[in-house]
Write a protein that holds these residues in place. Structure first.
Motif, PDB file in Angstrom:
ATOM      1  N   THR A  47       0.832  -1.208   0.000  1.00 27.15           N
ATOM      2  CA  THR A  47       0.000   0.000   0.000  1.00 27.15           C
ATOM      3  C   THR A  47       0.862   1.250   0.000  1.00 27.15           C
ATOM      4  O   THR A  47       0.602   2.202  -0.754  1.00 27.15           O
ATOM      5  CB  THR A  47      -0.929   0.004   1.226  1.00 27.15           C
ATOM      6  OG1 THR A  47      -1.744  -1.165   1.212  1.00 27.15           O
ATOM      7  CG2 THR A  47      -1.822   1.230   1.226  1.00 27.15           C
ATOM      8  N   GLU A  48       1.911   1.251   0.819  1.00 27.50           N
ATOM      9  CA  GLU A  48       2.788   2.414   0.893  1.00 27.50           C
ATOM     10  C   GLU A  48       3.556   2.625  -0.412  1.00 27.50           C
ATOM     11  O   GLU A  48       3.920   3.758  -0.738  1.00 27.50           O
ATOM     12  CB  GLU A  48       3.749   2.261   2.069  1.00 27.50           C
ATOM     13  CG  GLU A  48       4.440   3.548   2.456  1.00 27.50           C
ATOM     14  CD  GLU A  48       5.199   3.415   3.767  1.00 27.50           C
ATOM     15  OE1 GLU A  48       5.750   4.443   4.227  1.00 27.50           O
ATOM     16  OE2 GLU A  48       5.257   2.310   4.325  1.00 27.50           O
ATOM     17  N   SER A  49       3.822   1.527  -1.130  1.00 29.44           N
ATOM     18  CA  SER A  49       4.494   1.648  -2.434  1.00 29.44           C
ATOM     19  C   SER A  49       3.490   1.799  -3.572  1.00 29.44           C
ATOM     20  O   SER A  49       3.839   1.635  -4.741  1.00 29.44           O
ATOM     21  CB  SER A  49       5.402   0.436  -2.676  1.00 29.44           C
ATOM     22  OG  SER A  49       4.695  -0.776  -2.532  1.00 29.44           O
ATOM     23  N   CYS A  50       2.249   2.080  -3.236  1.00 31.82           N
ATOM     24  CA  CYS A  50       1.181   2.433  -4.183  1.00 31.82           C
ATOM     25  C   CYS A  50       0.772   1.295  -5.114  1.00 31.82           C
ATOM     26  O   CYS A  50       0.461   1.516  -6.295  1.00 31.82           O
ATOM     27  CB  CYS A  50       1.583   3.674  -5.001  1.00 31.82           C
ATOM     28  SG  CYS A  50       1.769   5.151  -3.975  1.00 31.82           S
ATOM     29  N   PHE A  51       0.742   0.082  -4.568  1.00 32.70           N
ATOM     30  CA  PHE A  51       0.090  -1.034  -5.252  1.00 32.70           C
ATOM     31  C   PHE A  51      -1.280  -1.232  -4.611  1.00 32.70           C
ATOM     32  O   PHE A  51      -1.532  -0.806  -3.487  1.00 32.70           O
ATOM     33  CB  PHE A  51       0.915  -2.318  -5.132  1.00 32.70           C
ATOM     34  CG  PHE A  51       2.170  -2.325  -5.960  1.00 32.70           C
ATOM     35  CD1 PHE A  51       2.120  -2.568  -7.328  1.00 32.70           C
ATOM     36  CD2 PHE A  51       3.407  -2.076  -5.378  1.00 32.70           C
ATOM     37  CE1 PHE A  51       3.272  -2.575  -8.097  1.00 32.70           C
ATOM     38  CE2 PHE A  51       4.569  -2.082  -6.130  1.00 32.70           C
ATOM     39  CZ  PHE A  51       4.495  -2.335  -7.503  1.00 32.70           C
ATOM     40  N   ASP A  52      -2.175  -1.896  -5.337  1.00 28.10           N
ATOM     41  CA  ASP A  52      -3.539  -2.102  -4.855  1.00 28.10           C
ATOM     42  C   ASP A  52      -3.563  -3.215  -3.803  1.00 28.10           C
ATOM     43  O   ASP A  52      -3.313  -4.379  -4.121  1.00 28.10           O
ATOM     44  CB  ASP A  52      -4.439  -2.471  -6.036  1.00 28.10           C
ATOM     45  CG  ASP A  52      -5.886  -2.664  -5.622  1.00 28.10           C
ATOM     46  OD1 ASP A  52      -6.216  -2.393  -4.453  1.00 28.10           O
ATOM     47  OD2 ASP A  52      -6.684  -3.103  -6.476  1.00 28.10           O
ATOM     48  N   LYS A 109      -3.914   4.868   6.582  1.00 27.45           N
ATOM     49  CA  LYS A 109      -2.620   5.212   7.163  1.00 27.45           C
ATOM     50  C   LYS A 109      -1.517   5.336   6.127  1.00 27.45           C
ATOM     51  O   LYS A 109      -0.633   6.190   6.237  1.00 27.45           O
ATOM     52  CB  LYS A 109      -2.209   4.159   8.211  1.00 27.45           C
ATOM     53  CG  LYS A 109      -2.995   4.222   9.498  1.00 27.45           C
ATOM     54  CD  LYS A 109      -2.450   3.202  10.483  1.00 27.45           C
ATOM     55  CE  LYS A 109      -3.199   3.272  11.816  1.00 27.45           C
ATOM     56  NZ  LYS A 109      -2.660   2.274  12.785  1.00 27.45           N
ATOM     57  N   TYR A 110      -1.535   4.454   5.112  1.00 30.59           N
ATOM     58  CA  TYR A 110      -0.380   4.355   4.220  1.00 30.59           C
ATOM     59  C   TYR A 110      -0.699   4.655   2.755  1.00 30.59           C
ATOM     60  O   TYR A 110       0.217   4.700   1.934  1.00 30.59           O
ATOM     61  CB  TYR A 110       0.223   2.938   4.301  1.00 30.59           C
ATOM     62  CG  TYR A 110       0.645   2.542   5.688  1.00 30.59           C
ATOM     63  CD1 TYR A 110       1.878   2.943   6.196  1.00 30.59           C
ATOM     64  CD2 TYR A 110      -0.183   1.768   6.503  1.00 30.59           C
ATOM     65  CE1 TYR A 110       2.279   2.581   7.476  1.00 30.59           C
ATOM     66  CE2 TYR A 110       0.210   1.401   7.781  1.00 30.59           C
ATOM     67  CZ  TYR A 110       1.439   1.807   8.259  1.00 30.59           C
ATOM     68  OH  TYR A 110       1.832   1.454   9.527  1.00 30.59           O
ATOM     69  N   GLY A 111      -1.955   4.848   2.409  1.00 31.39           N
ATOM     70  CA  GLY A 111      -2.299   5.046   1.011  1.00 31.39           C
ATOM     71  C   GLY A 111      -2.657   6.454   0.611  1.00 31.39           C
ATOM     72  O   GLY A 111      -3.054   6.695  -0.528  1.00 31.39           O
ATOM     73  N   ASN A 112      -2.489   7.399   1.520  1.00 30.16           N
ATOM     74  CA  ASN A 112      -2.919   8.771   1.221  1.00 30.16           C
ATOM     75  C   ASN A 112      -2.019   9.476   0.216  1.00 30.16           C
ATOM     76  O   ASN A 112      -2.459  10.405  -0.474  1.00 30.16           O
ATOM     77  CB  ASN A 112      -2.973   9.598   2.519  1.00 30.16           C
ATOM     78  CG  ASN A 112      -4.062   9.101   3.453  1.00 30.16           C
ATOM     79  OD1 ASN A 112      -5.103   8.623   3.002  1.00 30.16           O
ATOM     80  ND2 ASN A 112      -3.821   9.195   4.759  1.00 30.16           N
ATOM     81  N   ASN A 113      -0.768   9.067   0.117  1.00 24.49           N
ATOM     82  CA  ASN A 113       0.176   9.749  -0.773  1.00 24.49           C
ATOM     83  C   ASN A 113       0.191   9.161  -2.182  1.00 24.49           C
ATOM     84  O   ASN A 113       0.976   9.608  -3.023  1.00 24.49           O
ATOM     85  CB  ASN A 113       1.587   9.681  -0.186  1.00 24.49           C
ATOM     86  CG  ASN A 113       1.694  10.429   1.124  1.00 24.49           C
ATOM     87  OD1 ASN A 113       1.001  11.429   1.323  1.00 24.49           O
ATOM     88  ND2 ASN A 113       2.535   9.945   2.014  1.00 24.49           N
ATOM     89  N   CYS A 114      -0.664   8.181  -2.449  1.00 20.43           N
ATOM     90  CA  CYS A 114      -0.664   7.519  -3.751  1.00 20.43           C
ATOM     91  C   CYS A 114      -1.693   8.166  -4.674  1.00 20.43           C
ATOM     92  O   CYS A 114      -2.817   8.478  -4.263  1.00 20.43           O
ATOM     93  CB  CYS A 114      -0.972   6.039  -3.592  1.00 20.43           C
ATOM     94  SG  CYS A 114       0.272   5.155  -2.621  1.00 20.43           S
ATOM     95  N   THR A 115      -1.302   8.335  -5.916  1.00 22.11           N
ATOM     96  CA  THR A 115      -2.229   8.875  -6.914  1.00 22.11           C
ATOM     97  C   THR A 115      -3.116   7.782  -7.486  1.00 22.11           C
ATOM     98  O   THR A 115      -4.126   8.060  -8.115  1.00 22.11           O
ATOM     99  CB  THR A 115      -1.441   9.526  -8.064  1.00 22.11           C
ATOM    100  OG1 THR A 115      -0.548   8.569  -8.637  1.00 22.11           O
ATOM    101  CG2 THR A 115      -0.630  10.718  -7.546  1.00 22.11           C
TER     102      THR A 115
END
Length: 324
Positions: free
Chosen positions: A257-262, A311-317
């Protein structure tokens, strides 16, 4: 002459009687000693001595067992620490340096074993595995001693793993039979990296010592090796292994999630894995498996996704899909 003979005979009889009394007091080593007793027979005296001897050894065993348990408890407490990401309290008695060195040694042997099966770095399958893996480790902090490396092994096995120190291997069987997107590949790699970051390998080495002590104590109570092995497996090693799998799922969700995968791809991945296991006839009851039941696992993952996304997905587009 006759008187001398009679005298000599009487002396012989006296010596014989004296010798018989001597034999009674000091028996030969091959015969059982006899001691005068007014009330108890010789057999009873032996039983009394044996019972005292058994009591003596029983007391010694209890003392030794108490000392062993006390020292083991102290050793366990001294080596307690918190797992990363989940903050779970566990016992580890192997240093990170020792564990990483073990991982490097195992990876070296692995590459020798699969020397003719490791795909070159320019192979498309190696390229995508390395790309996804490197994207995940970009969000990993505090593991400077890790030397990340990703290899693909051309083998039909549905398998992947991450050794201590950051050595990741993915088998083509997993890529061809299960994974159908980079998100699902990320779910798999994140899960395996989660095992390494949580130092599950070192924790297993420590838990083996706990199981051994537990087995020794059970052996003193139940003098049946088969029974003790069954109890240790059902109530020790198997539940412990399933607990580590759940924790790797949790950490894997955070990393992907933090690395912007689903993160929903993790549930899809394990749903496919469960279907393949059933088709191949490899499904076993959850209590006999080292891994959680697929339905329970998917439910566990889906329950974590909302909190992890917040927590961890807010910075992902990337816009995550609901469900799977």
């Amino acid at each position: 002459v006759s008187m001398s003979r009679g005298t000599n005979l009487s002396r012989v009889h006296q010596h014989c009687r004296s010798f018989s009394r001597f034999r009674q007091l000091f028996p030969s080593p091959l015969s059982k000693p006899s001691f005068p007793s007014s009330n108890n027979s010789n057999n009873n005296s032996y039983r009394h001595f044996a019972s005292r001897r058994n009591t003596f050894f029983s007391r010694n065993s209890k003392i030794i067992l108490s000392i062993t348990l006390g020292c083991s408890t102290l050793y366990y407490i001294v080596h307690l620490e918190r797992a990363p990401f989940t903050n779970r309290l566990r016992m580890i008695d192997v240093t990170p340096h020792q564990e990483i060195q073990i991982g490097f040694d195992q990876f070296s042997k692995l590459k020798q074993h699969y020397a003719h099966s490791i795909l070159p770095k320019y192979d498309p399958r190696s390229v995508v595995v390395t790309k996804v893996g490197q994207r995940i480790v970009q969000v990993v902090d505090g593991y400077d001693a890790y030397s990340w490396e990703f290899v693909v092994i051309d083998s039909p096995e549905i398998n992947a793993f991450c050794l201590p120190g950051g050595k990741v291997a993915v088998f083509t069987g997993l890529l061809e039979k299960v994974v159908s997107s980079e998100d699902e590949l990320a779910a798999c790699i994140s899960h395996e990296i989660g095992h390494a970051l949580a130092r599950h390998g070192a924790e297993k080495m420590g838990f083996v010592k706990i199981l051994f002590l537990f087995q020794v104590v059970l052996g003193l109570v139940f003098d049946m090796r088969v029974l003790t092995d069954m109890v240790v497996a059902l109530f020790g090693s198997l539940p412990f292994s399933r607990k580590l799998e759940y924790e790797a799922d949790h950490i894997g969700l955070i990393l992907m999630t933090e690395s912007c995968f689903d993160p929903n791809a993790s549930a899809r991945l394990f749903k496919k894995m469960g279907e393949i296991m059933k088709q191949n006839g490899h499904a076993v009851p959850a209590y006999l498996s080292t891994h959680p039941n697929d339905a329970q696992r998917i439910k566990f993952i889906q329950g974590l996704i909302p909190e992890i996304l917040s927590k961890y997905g807010n910075n992902c587009t990337y816009k995550y899909r609901a469900g799977y």
